[in-house]
Design a protein around this motif. Structure first.
Motif, PDB file in Angstrom:
ATOM      1  N   PRO A  37     -26.979  82.996  22.005  1.00  0.00           N
ATOM      2  CA  PRO A  37     -27.502  83.415  20.775  1.00  0.00           C
ATOM      3  C   PRO A  37     -29.035  83.964  20.969  1.00  0.00           C
ATOM      4  O   PRO A  37     -29.550  83.642  22.203  1.00  0.00           O
ATOM      5  CB  PRO A  37     -27.542  82.057  20.001  1.00  0.00           C
ATOM      6  CG  PRO A  37     -27.554  80.906  20.627  1.00  0.00           C
ATOM      7  CD  PRO A  37     -26.799  81.300  21.776  1.00  0.00           C
ATOM      8  N   LEU A  38     -29.317  84.761  20.028  1.00  0.00           N
ATOM      9  CA  LEU A  38     -30.648  85.354  20.380  1.00  0.00           C
ATOM     10  C   LEU A  38     -31.604  84.835  19.351  1.00  0.00           C
ATOM     11  O   LEU A  38     -31.305  84.547  18.092  1.00  0.00           O
ATOM     12  CB  LEU A  38     -30.448  87.095  20.313  1.00  0.00           C
ATOM     13  CG  LEU A  38     -29.767  87.749  21.272  1.00  0.00           C
ATOM     14  CD1 LEU A  38     -29.821  89.131  21.146  1.00  0.00           C
ATOM     15  CD2 LEU A  38     -30.144  87.224  22.718  1.00  0.00           C
ATOM     16  N   THR A  39     -32.788  84.905  19.733  1.00  0.00           N
ATOM     17  CA  THR A  39     -34.077  84.754  18.536  1.00  0.00           C
ATOM     18  C   THR A  39     -34.656  85.883  18.147  1.00  0.00           C
ATOM     19  O   THR A  39     -34.304  87.020  18.867  1.00  0.00           O
ATOM     20  CB  THR A  39     -35.060  83.961  19.359  1.00  0.00           C
ATOM     21  OG1 THR A  39     -35.507  84.726  20.520  1.00  0.00           O
ATOM     22  CG2 THR A  39     -34.555  82.724  19.968  1.00  0.00           C
ATOM     23  N   ALA A  40     -35.571  85.801  17.120  1.00  0.00           N
ATOM     24  CA  ALA A  40     -36.178  86.992  16.557  1.00  0.00           C
ATOM     25  C   ALA A  40     -36.969  87.745  17.719  1.00  0.00           C
ATOM     26  O   ALA A  40     -37.325  88.658  17.873  1.00  0.00           O
ATOM     27  CB  ALA A  40     -37.048  86.761  15.446  1.00  0.00           C
ATOM     28  N   GLY A  41     -37.593  86.755  18.581  1.00  0.00           N
ATOM     29  CA  GLY A  41     -38.645  87.217  19.754  1.00  0.00           C
ATOM     30  C   GLY A  41     -37.567  87.971  20.712  1.00  0.00           C
ATOM     31  O   GLY A  41     -38.246  89.068  21.280  1.00  0.00           O
ATOM     32  N   ASP A  42     -36.513  87.599  21.003  1.00  0.00           N
ATOM     33  CA  ASP A  42     -35.468  88.297  21.822  1.00  0.00           C
ATOM     34  C   ASP A  42     -35.325  89.818  21.373  1.00  0.00           C
ATOM     35  O   ASP A  42     -35.534  90.817  22.181  1.00  0.00           O
ATOM     36  CB  ASP A  42     -34.410  87.871  21.953  1.00  0.00           C
ATOM     37  CG  ASP A  42     -34.201  86.365  22.714  1.00  0.00           C
ATOM     38  OD1 ASP A  42     -34.944  86.211  23.614  1.00  0.00           O
ATOM     39  OD2 ASP A  42     -33.461  85.632  22.404  1.00  0.00           O
ATOM     40  N   VAL A  43     -35.194  90.028  20.248  1.00  0.00           N
ATOM     41  CA  VAL A  43     -34.992  91.229  19.321  1.00  0.00           C
ATOM     42  C   VAL A  43     -36.311  91.932  19.333  1.00  0.00           C
ATOM     43  O   VAL A  43     -36.507  93.090  19.631  1.00  0.00           O
ATOM     44  CB  VAL A  43     -34.428  91.074  17.884  1.00  0.00           C
ATOM     45  CG1 VAL A  43     -34.399  92.380  17.283  1.00  0.00           C
ATOM     46  CG2 VAL A  43     -33.051  90.501  18.008  1.00  0.00           C
ATOM     47  N   MET A  44     -37.497  91.128  19.203  1.00  0.00           N
ATOM     48  CA  MET A  44     -38.840  92.051  19.120  1.00  0.00           C
ATOM     49  C   MET A  44     -38.916  92.563  20.336  1.00  0.00           C
ATOM     50  O   MET A  44     -39.455  93.606  20.564  1.00  0.00           O
ATOM     51  CB  MET A  44     -39.987  91.001  18.633  1.00  0.00           C
ATOM     52  CG  MET A  44     -39.976  90.439  17.307  1.00  0.00           C
ATOM     53  SD  MET A  44     -41.199  89.035  17.333  1.00  0.00           S
ATOM     54  CE  MET A  44     -42.566  89.644  18.332  1.00  0.00           C
ATOM     55  N   ASP A  45     -38.855  92.020  21.210  1.00  0.00           N
ATOM     56  CA  ASP A  45     -39.201  92.364  22.817  1.00  0.00           C
ATOM     57  C   ASP A  45     -38.190  93.567  23.244  1.00  0.00           C
ATOM     58  O   ASP A  45     -38.705  94.413  23.748  1.00  0.00           O
ATOM     59  CB  ASP A  45     -38.839  91.171  23.867  1.00  0.00           C
ATOM     60  CG  ASP A  45     -39.915  89.874  23.777  1.00  0.00           C
ATOM     61  OD1 ASP A  45     -40.855  90.294  22.879  1.00  0.00           O
ATOM     62  OD2 ASP A  45     -39.544  89.065  24.378  1.00  0.00           O
ATOM     63  N   ALA A  46     -36.816  93.352  22.735  1.00  0.00           N
ATOM     64  CA  ALA A  46     -35.902  94.580  23.257  1.00  0.00           C
ATOM     65  C   ALA A  46     -36.239  95.737  22.479  1.00  0.00           C
ATOM     66  O   ALA A  46     -35.912  96.833  23.112  1.00  0.00           O
ATOM     67  CB  ALA A  46     -34.527  93.940  23.032  1.00  0.00           C
ATOM     68  N   LEU A  47     -36.640  95.740  21.187  1.00  0.00           N
ATOM     69  CA  LEU A  47     -36.792  96.709  20.554  1.00  0.00           C
ATOM     70  C   LEU A  47     -38.237  97.228  20.349  1.00  0.00           C
ATOM     71  O   LEU A  47     -38.439  98.112  19.576  1.00  0.00           O
ATOM     72  CB  LEU A  47     -36.227  96.726  18.924  1.00  0.00           C
ATOM     73  CG  LEU A  47     -34.640  96.271  18.814  1.00  0.00           C
ATOM     74  CD1 LEU A  47     -34.041  96.185  17.489  1.00  0.00           C
ATOM     75  CD2 LEU A  47     -33.903  97.494  19.553  1.00  0.00           C
TER      76      LEU A  47
END
Length: 187
Positions: A37-47
């Motif tokens: 699963p991903l965290t909001a931080g993972d999405v923040m970093d990727a995008l």
């Protein structure tokens, strides 16, 4: 217009949405471990976006049913892509080894014919599970007519199905013709 670098606005003066929710799905698709699963931080970093933007996009996808989420701490949350249940998945309590054994059983035919024969094997297994002592005649009387699987006679049906039935978990075939089949359990 505005200064260079200012985020564009739509006709209502609101910031135009430069990151569509589908971009978040690309982040999920690009994972090396598809089960993580991903965290909001993972999405923040990727995008390269703010935490609020990441949360908004993730929430939109949860609302659409595309993602699932749950809290994992007082202030932590994870998101994942739910796994759909395949057609071979059953909603009953049949153990997975039995479902797999039925799917992998050596039965003649292909395509819809093979699928009908797997369904007949499944019905024969369920019959034995519900009737832990049964004779060949019981299967022919109580299962064949509802699940002929393309066979024109009960005898041809039995000759094709009983070798696969005896190999399923929990099935104890008779040592001699005419004796009882036993069901010992599905694990």
């Amino acid at each position: 217009m505005g200064e260079q670098g200012e985020r564009p606005r739509n006709t209502d003066g609101q910031y135009a949405d430069r990151i569509p929710p589908e971009a978040v799905l690309d982040v999920f698709d690009d994972r090396e471990d598809m089960a993580r699963p991903l965290t909001a931080g993972d999405v923040m970093d990727a995008l390269d976006c703010s935490r609020r933007t990441a949360h908004n996009k993730l929430s939109t996808l949860v609302d659409r049913g595309t993602l699932e989420t749950r809290k994992v701490g007082a202030r932590s949350r994870v998101w994942w892509v739910p796994m759909p249940r395949g057609p071979e998945s059953r909603t009953d309590e049949r153990p997975l080894p039995v479902t797999n054994a039925i799917q992998d059983a050596s039965l003649p035919g292909s395509g819809p014919t093979l699928e009908a024969r797997r369904e007949a094997l499944s019905a024969a297994y369920d019959y034995l599970a519900a009737n832990p002592e049964a004779k060949k005649a019981d299967f022919l009387r109580d299962v064949y007519h509802d699940h002929p699987a393309g066979y024109e006679s009960p005898e041809a049906w039995w000759n094709a199905l009983h070798p696969a039935l005896k190999d399923l978990p929990g099935v104890d075939p008779p040592a001699e013709r005419g004796h009882l089949w036993h069901f010992l359990g599905g694990d």
